[in-house]
Design a protein around this motif. Sequence first.
Motif, PDB file in Angstrom:
ATOM      1  N   ARG A  77       0.530  -1.303   0.124  1.00  0.00           N
ATOM      2  CA  ARG A  77      -0.115   0.379  -0.170  1.00  0.00           C
ATOM      3  C   ARG A  77       1.235   0.996  -0.224  1.00  0.00           C
ATOM      4  NH1 ARG A  77      -5.483  -0.833   2.824  1.00  0.00           N
ATOM      5  NH2 ARG A  77      -5.691  -2.751   2.220  1.00  0.00           N
ATOM      6  N   MET A  78       0.718   1.944  -1.254  1.00  0.00           N
ATOM      7  CA  MET A  78       1.307   3.510  -0.958  1.00  0.00           C
ATOM      8  C   MET A  78       0.579   4.138  -0.933  1.00  0.00           C
ATOM      9  SD  MET A  78       4.027   2.099  -2.201  1.00  0.00           S
ATOM     10  CE  MET A  78       5.740   3.655  -2.624  1.00  0.00           C
ATOM     11  N   VAL A  79       1.347   4.825   0.257  1.00  0.00           N
ATOM     12  CA  VAL A  79       0.524   6.174   0.820  1.00  0.00           C
ATOM     13  C   VAL A  79       1.058   7.175   0.421  1.00  0.00           C
ATOM     14  CG1 VAL A  79      -0.315   7.016   3.014  1.00  0.00           C
ATOM     15  CG2 VAL A  79       0.110   5.038   2.486  1.00  0.00           C
ATOM     16  N   ARG A  80      -0.043   8.988   0.052  1.00  0.00           N
ATOM     17  CA  ARG A  80       0.369   9.893   0.029  1.00  0.00           C
ATOM     18  C   ARG A  80      -0.130  10.938   0.091  1.00  0.00           C
ATOM     19  NH1 ARG A  80      -1.725  12.385  -3.999  1.00  0.00           N
ATOM     20  NH2 ARG A  80      -3.187  11.805  -4.935  1.00  0.00           N
ATOM     21  N   LEU A  81       1.054  12.209   0.859  1.00  0.00           N
ATOM     22  CA  LEU A  81      -0.434  13.452   1.289  1.00  0.00           C
ATOM     23  C   LEU A  81      -1.172  13.730  -0.474  1.00  0.00           C
ATOM     24  CD1 LEU A  81       1.720  15.341   3.425  1.00  0.00           C
ATOM     25  CD2 LEU A  81      -0.291  14.145   4.105  1.00  0.00           C
ATOM     26  N   ARG A  82      -2.678  14.070   0.057  1.00  0.00           N
ATOM     27  CA  ARG A  82      -3.739  15.008  -1.438  1.00  0.00           C
ATOM     28  C   ARG A  82      -2.753  16.465  -0.651  1.00  0.00           C
ATOM     29  NH1 ARG A  82      -9.475  12.232  -0.936  1.00  0.00           N
ATOM     30  NH2 ARG A  82      -9.262  13.137  -2.653  1.00  0.00           N
ATOM     31  N   ARG A  83      -1.550  16.683  -1.478  1.00  0.00           N
ATOM     32  CA  ARG A  83      -1.667  18.550  -1.067  1.00  0.00           C
ATOM     33  C   ARG A  83      -2.176  19.405  -2.191  1.00  0.00           C
ATOM     34  NH1 ARG A  83       3.319  19.146   0.934  1.00  0.00           N
ATOM     35  NH2 ARG A  83       4.344  16.988   1.262  1.00  0.00           N
ATOM     36  N   ASP A  84      -3.083  18.948  -3.355  1.00  0.00           N
ATOM     37  CA  ASP A  84      -3.745  19.311  -4.103  1.00  0.00           C
ATOM     38  C   ASP A  84      -4.486  19.411  -3.786  1.00  0.00           C
ATOM     39  OD1 ASP A  84      -1.765  19.963  -5.838  1.00  0.00           O
ATOM     40  OD2 ASP A  84      -1.601  18.352  -7.119  1.00  0.00           O
ATOM     41  N   ASP A  85      -5.400  18.340  -3.466  1.00  0.00           N
ATOM     42  CA  ASP A  85      -6.908  17.915  -3.105  1.00  0.00           C
ATOM     43  C   ASP A  85      -6.846  19.000  -2.056  1.00  0.00           C
ATOM     44  OD1 ASP A  85      -8.030  16.842  -5.184  1.00  0.00           O
ATOM     45  OD2 ASP A  85      -6.955  15.069  -3.620  1.00  0.00           O
ATOM     46  N   LEU A  86      -6.343  19.092  -1.347  1.00  0.00           N
ATOM     47  CA  LEU A  86      -6.363  19.741   0.526  1.00  0.00           C
ATOM     48  C   LEU A  86      -6.629  21.234   0.500  1.00  0.00           C
ATOM     49  CD1 LEU A  86      -4.700  18.029   2.938  1.00  0.00           C
ATOM     50  CD2 LEU A  86      -6.980  17.905   3.456  1.00  0.00           C
ATOM     51  N   ASN A  87      -5.315  21.702  -0.493  1.00  0.00           N
ATOM     52  CA  ASN A  87      -5.003  23.115  -1.112  1.00  0.00           C
ATOM     53  C   ASN A  87      -6.180  23.100  -1.424  1.00  0.00           C
ATOM     54  OD1 ASN A  87      -2.596  23.420   0.471  1.00  0.00           O
ATOM     55  ND2 ASN A  87      -1.328  22.752  -1.793  1.00  0.00           N
ATOM     56  N   ALA A  88      -6.711  22.741  -2.730  1.00  0.00           N
ATOM     57  CA  ALA A  88      -8.248  23.602  -3.503  1.00  0.00           C
ATOM     58  C   ALA A  88      -9.442  23.681  -2.373  1.00  0.00           C
ATOM     59  CB  ALA A  88      -8.263  22.058  -4.826  1.00  0.00           C
ATOM     60  N   LYS A  89      -9.492  22.913  -1.553  1.00  0.00           N
ATOM     61  CA  LYS A  89     -10.206  22.975  -0.781  1.00  0.00           C
ATOM     62  C   LYS A  89     -10.500  23.512   0.443  1.00  0.00           C
ATOM     63  CE  LYS A  89     -14.844  21.400   0.791  1.00  0.00           C
ATOM     64  NZ  LYS A  89     -15.576  20.189  -0.066  1.00  0.00           N
ATOM     65  N   PHE A  90      -9.451  23.838   1.112  1.00  0.00           N
ATOM     66  CA  PHE A  90      -8.529  24.484   2.524  1.00  0.00           C
ATOM     67  C   PHE A  90      -7.309  25.140   2.372  1.00  0.00           C
ATOM     68  CE2 PHE A  90     -10.684  20.831   4.149  1.00  0.00           C
ATOM     69  CZ  PHE A  90     -12.082  21.316   4.035  1.00  0.00           C
ATOM     70  N   PRO A  91      -6.974  26.070   1.234  1.00  0.00           N
ATOM     71  CA  PRO A  91      -6.210  26.640   0.791  1.00  0.00           C
ATOM     72  C   PRO A  91      -5.216  27.231   1.953  1.00  0.00           C
ATOM     73  CG  PRO A  91      -7.613  27.733  -0.413  1.00  0.00           C
ATOM     74  CD  PRO A  91      -8.419  26.921   0.905  1.00  0.00           C
ATOM     75  N   GLY A  92      -3.977  26.470   1.830  1.00  0.00           N
ATOM     76  CA  GLY A  92      -2.680  26.822   3.394  1.00  0.00           C
ATOM     77  C   GLY A  92      -2.991  26.320   4.294  1.00  0.00           C
ATOM     78  N   LEU A  93      -4.227  25.292   4.587  1.00  0.00           N
ATOM     79  CA  LEU A  93      -3.881  24.379   5.692  1.00  0.00           C
ATOM     80  C   LEU A  93      -2.862  23.907   5.980  1.00  0.00           C
ATOM     81  CD1 LEU A  93      -5.914  23.479   8.673  1.00  0.00           C
ATOM     82  CD2 LEU A  93      -6.660  21.960   6.444  1.00  0.00           C
TER      83      LEU A  93
END
Length: 113
Positions: A77-93
């Motif tokens: 199982r390869m895991v990565r942060l959903r940076r783009d999705d989180l930044n789209a929904k909550f910019p800067g969080l």
Amino acid sequence: MRELWHPGTEDIELARVMHALADPARLEIVARLATSEGVNCGTACSGIELHKSTMSHHYRVLREAGVTQTTLVGRARMVRLRRDDLNAKFPGLLPSVLSALNQPGDKRPSAAS
């Protein structure tokens, strides 16, 4: 192996993200994932002294909150942060959380607490 469920970007909720980030072990996982484009879950949690089933729970909470994306590659199982999705929904969080974790003189929370 069955496909893992992830919320769509539009379904990511701030309360669930904040809940996922509120646990010291999950914060440690996020901090480790932030330094890579994706890692095997076994590699990311090496050094965190928690039982394997507890680590699986933490990975599930992060995935279901929309913080991480888990893909199956063979049996791994390869895991990565959903940076783009989180930044789209909550910019800067996410950058703010990661910046707070890396403050000089600020002790990183212990995953075992």
